[in-house]
Design a protein around this motif. Structure first.
Motif, PDB file in Angstrom:
ATOM      1  N   VAL A 281       0.843  -1.203   0.000  1.00 37.62           N
ATOM      2  CA  VAL A 281       0.000   0.000   0.000  1.00 37.62           C
ATOM      3  C   VAL A 281       0.874   1.248   0.000  1.00 37.62           C
ATOM      4  CG1 VAL A 281      -1.709   1.325   1.303  1.00 37.62           C
ATOM      5  CG2 VAL A 281      -1.896  -1.161   1.204  1.00 37.62           C
ATOM      6  N   TYR A 282       1.842   1.239   0.882  1.00 39.41           N
ATOM      7  CA  TYR A 282       2.729   2.393   1.039  1.00 39.41           C
ATOM      8  C   TYR A 282       3.436   2.733  -0.270  1.00 39.41           C
ATOM      9  CZ  TYR A 282       6.820   5.007   2.746  1.00 39.41           C
ATOM     10  OH  TYR A 282       7.809   5.932   2.932  1.00 39.41           O
ATOM     11  N   PHE A 283       4.077   1.750  -0.878  1.00 39.05           N
ATOM     12  CA  PHE A 283       4.825   2.017  -2.101  1.00 39.05           C
ATOM     13  C   PHE A 283       3.899   2.377  -3.264  1.00 39.05           C
ATOM     14  CE2 PHE A 283       8.233  -0.648  -0.047  1.00 39.05           C
ATOM     15  CZ  PHE A 283       9.150   0.389   0.055  1.00 39.05           C
ATOM     16  N   THR A 284       2.713   1.774  -3.306  1.00 46.29           N
ATOM     17  CA  THR A 284       1.758   2.103  -4.363  1.00 46.29           C
ATOM     18  C   THR A 284       1.313   3.552  -4.264  1.00 46.29           C
ATOM     19  OG1 THR A 284       0.938  -0.177  -4.489  1.00 46.29           O
ATOM     20  CG2 THR A 284      -0.495   1.542  -5.367  1.00 46.29           C
ATOM     21  N   ARG A 285       0.895   3.962  -3.057  1.00 47.56           N
ATOM     22  CA  ARG A 285       0.394   5.326  -2.870  1.00 47.56           C
ATOM     23  C   ARG A 285       1.499   6.370  -3.056  1.00 47.56           C
ATOM     24  NH1 ARG A 285      -3.806   3.311  -4.041  1.00 47.56           N
ATOM     25  NH2 ARG A 285      -5.377   2.632  -2.519  1.00 47.56           N
ATOM     26  N   ILE A 286       2.693   6.084  -2.532  1.00 44.88           N
ATOM     27  CA  ILE A 286       3.806   7.023  -2.695  1.00 44.88           C
ATOM     28  C   ILE A 286       4.155   7.145  -4.184  1.00 44.88           C
ATOM     29  CG2 ILE A 286       6.266   7.408  -2.268  1.00 44.88           C
ATOM     30  CD1 ILE A 286       4.581   8.011   0.160  1.00 44.88           C
ATOM     31  N   GLY A 287       4.172   6.018  -4.889  1.00 43.67           N
ATOM     32  CA  GLY A 287       4.469   6.040  -6.319  1.00 43.67           C
ATOM     33  C   GLY A 287       3.453   6.854  -7.101  1.00 43.67           C
ATOM     34  N   GLU A 288       2.168   6.697  -6.768  1.00 40.13           N
ATOM     35  CA  GLU A 288       1.126   7.474  -7.443  1.00 40.13           C
ATOM     36  C   GLU A 288       1.340   8.969  -7.241  1.00 40.13           C
ATOM     37  OE1 GLU A 288      -2.604   4.266  -7.038  1.00 40.13           O
ATOM     38  OE2 GLU A 288      -2.381   5.932  -5.605  1.00 40.13           O
ATOM     39  N   ARG A 289       1.643   9.344  -6.004  1.00 37.43           N
ATOM     40  CA  ARG A 289       1.821  10.778  -5.711  1.00 37.43           C
ATOM     41  C   ARG A 289       3.043  11.346  -6.431  1.00 37.43           C
ATOM     42  NH1 ARG A 289       2.181  15.121  -5.846  1.00 37.43           N
ATOM     43  NH2 ARG A 289       1.812  16.812  -4.323  1.00 37.43           N
ATOM     44  N   MET A 290       4.134  10.577  -6.460  1.00 35.99           N
ATOM     45  CA  MET A 290       5.330  11.068  -7.125  1.00 35.99           C
ATOM     46  C   MET A 290       5.123  11.170  -8.639  1.00 35.99           C
ATOM     47  SD  MET A 290       7.213  11.706  -4.594  1.00 35.99           S
ATOM     48  CE  MET A 290       8.707  12.173  -5.452  1.00 35.99           C
ATOM     49  N   GLU A 291       4.329  10.259  -9.207  1.00 37.85           N
ATOM     50  CA  GLU A 291       4.021  10.335 -10.640  1.00 37.85           C
ATOM     51  C   GLU A 291       3.253  11.608 -10.969  1.00 37.85           C
ATOM     52  OE1 GLU A 291       1.988   6.760 -11.683  1.00 37.85           O
ATOM     53  OE2 GLU A 291       3.731   5.464 -11.299  1.00 37.85           O
ATOM     54  N   LEU A 292       2.294  11.969 -10.074  1.00 33.78           N
ATOM     55  CA  LEU A 292       1.549  13.206 -10.284  1.00 33.78           C
ATOM     56  C   LEU A 292       2.471  14.416 -10.244  1.00 33.78           C
ATOM     57  CD1 LEU A 292      -1.650  12.587  -8.096  1.00 33.78           C
ATOM     58  CD2 LEU A 292      -1.536  12.746 -10.601  1.00 33.78           C
ATOM     59  N   GLU A 293       3.480  14.353  -9.382  1.00 29.02           N
ATOM     60  CA  GLU A 293       4.408  15.477  -9.253  1.00 29.02           C
ATOM     61  C   GLU A 293       5.211  15.683 -10.541  1.00 29.02           C
ATOM     62  OE1 GLU A 293       6.146  18.616  -6.998  1.00 29.02           O
ATOM     63  OE2 GLU A 293       4.341  17.382  -6.740  1.00 29.02           O
TER      64      GLU A 293
END
Length: 295
Positions: A281-293
């Motif tokens: 969950v952690y890596f998925t959500r962090i990855g999504e946020r960084m992609e948006l950035e």
């Protein structure tokens, strides 16, 4: 009593936006705040602890306006910061007695009884005469919790408390936090996923100053379960897989690299499904946020 944070913002003088429209409601019990280094966890904790001003937004603790009535907050706050310094040549007993007097516990007999009770609680009573400079990292952290518990606080903040502790001290510290969290709001700010898995019934993930997920750890895991796939590859194959798939984490096992991929369906026949955990969950959500950035 609950802690309510609404539309909180903080930008430092160098332009770094440490807290970005943060919204959280934290009830009594153990609450995990999970995020990578530099995510804004410590900035948020320092703001709640009245150690720095916010640019905008609000924080309320029950009926207390945290940003305006700092003295009222400090009377019911216990805080163990990430960098907890001690006076190396002062004994645990004397230091705790001194902190108790600073917190307004003026009767010497009352302080003595309270200090003894707290040192028993954190399993340091036998070391009460020892100078703090002789304490191990885990002992210093337990002493830090003892000073945070002075004054019977209703809100306790612990920032990265288990970083650097050996497994025995970490387990001892976990047990102590769990006991405290039965009747108090305890915010555990950490980048260690396992700590939140073991301790917290409610949590949030923060990245780039924003809350990007919140809920019960098991509920957050259910949201990604069925979408996590694994495969063992040679290290040289990793760039191709990073290009072709949404790789959320990699781990070296037995000389090969195990990758976890997030996908609604099986990427190809070489991947096998795995039961998701909070780390996924952690890596998925962090990855999504960084992609948006990066967009």
């Amino acid at each position: 009593m609950e802690l309510r944070i609404e539309h909180l913002n903080k930008t430092y003088g160098n332009g770094v936006k440490a807290i970005n429209d943060c919204n959280l409601t934290i009830p009594r019990g153990m609450f995990g705040l999970l995020g990578p280094n530099g995510a804004g966890k410590s900035s948020l904790m320092r703001t709640i602890a009245t150690l720095q001003e916010a640019d905008s937004g609000s924080i309320t603790l029950g009926d207390i306006d945290v940003l305006k009535d700092k003295d009222a907050v400090r009377r019911i706050l216990g805080y163990l910061p990430q960098e907890f310094g001690v006076y190396p040549k002062v004994s645990a007993e004397n230091m705790l007695d001194h902190v108790a007097s600073l917190k307004g516990i003026n009767q010497r007999a009352e302080r003595k009884e309270l200090v003894a009770a707290l040192l028993h609680r954190v399993n340091l009573y036998d070391k009460r005469k020892s100078n703090l400079g002789t304490f191990s990292g885990g002992m210093k952290q337990r002493f830090g919790i003892a000073q945070a518990l002075l004054g019977n606080p209703q809100l306790i903040i612990v920032d990265e408390p288990t970083a650097g502790l050996d497994p025995t001290e970490r387990n001892r510290f976990h047990n102590l936090l769990s006991e405290i969290g039965e009747n108090t709001i305890v915010i555990l700010s950490t980048h260690i996923v396992e700590d939140v898995t073991n301790l917290c019934n409610d949590m949030a993930i923060i990245c780039l100053g924003q809350v990007i997920a919140k809920g019960h750890p098991a509920e957050l895991v259910r949201e990604v379960n069925g979408s996590i796939w694994s495969k063992s590859i040679h290290k040289a194959e990793l760039p191709a897989h990073l290009e072709a798939h949404r790789v959320i984490s990699t781990q070296l096992k037995g000389g090969k690299t195990e990758i976890h991929v997030f996908s609604e369906s099986q990427p190809d026949a070489s991947f096998h499904a795995v039961n998701a955990d909070l780390e996924d969950v952690y890596f998925t959500r962090i990855g999504e946020r960084m992609e948006l950035e990066l967009v």
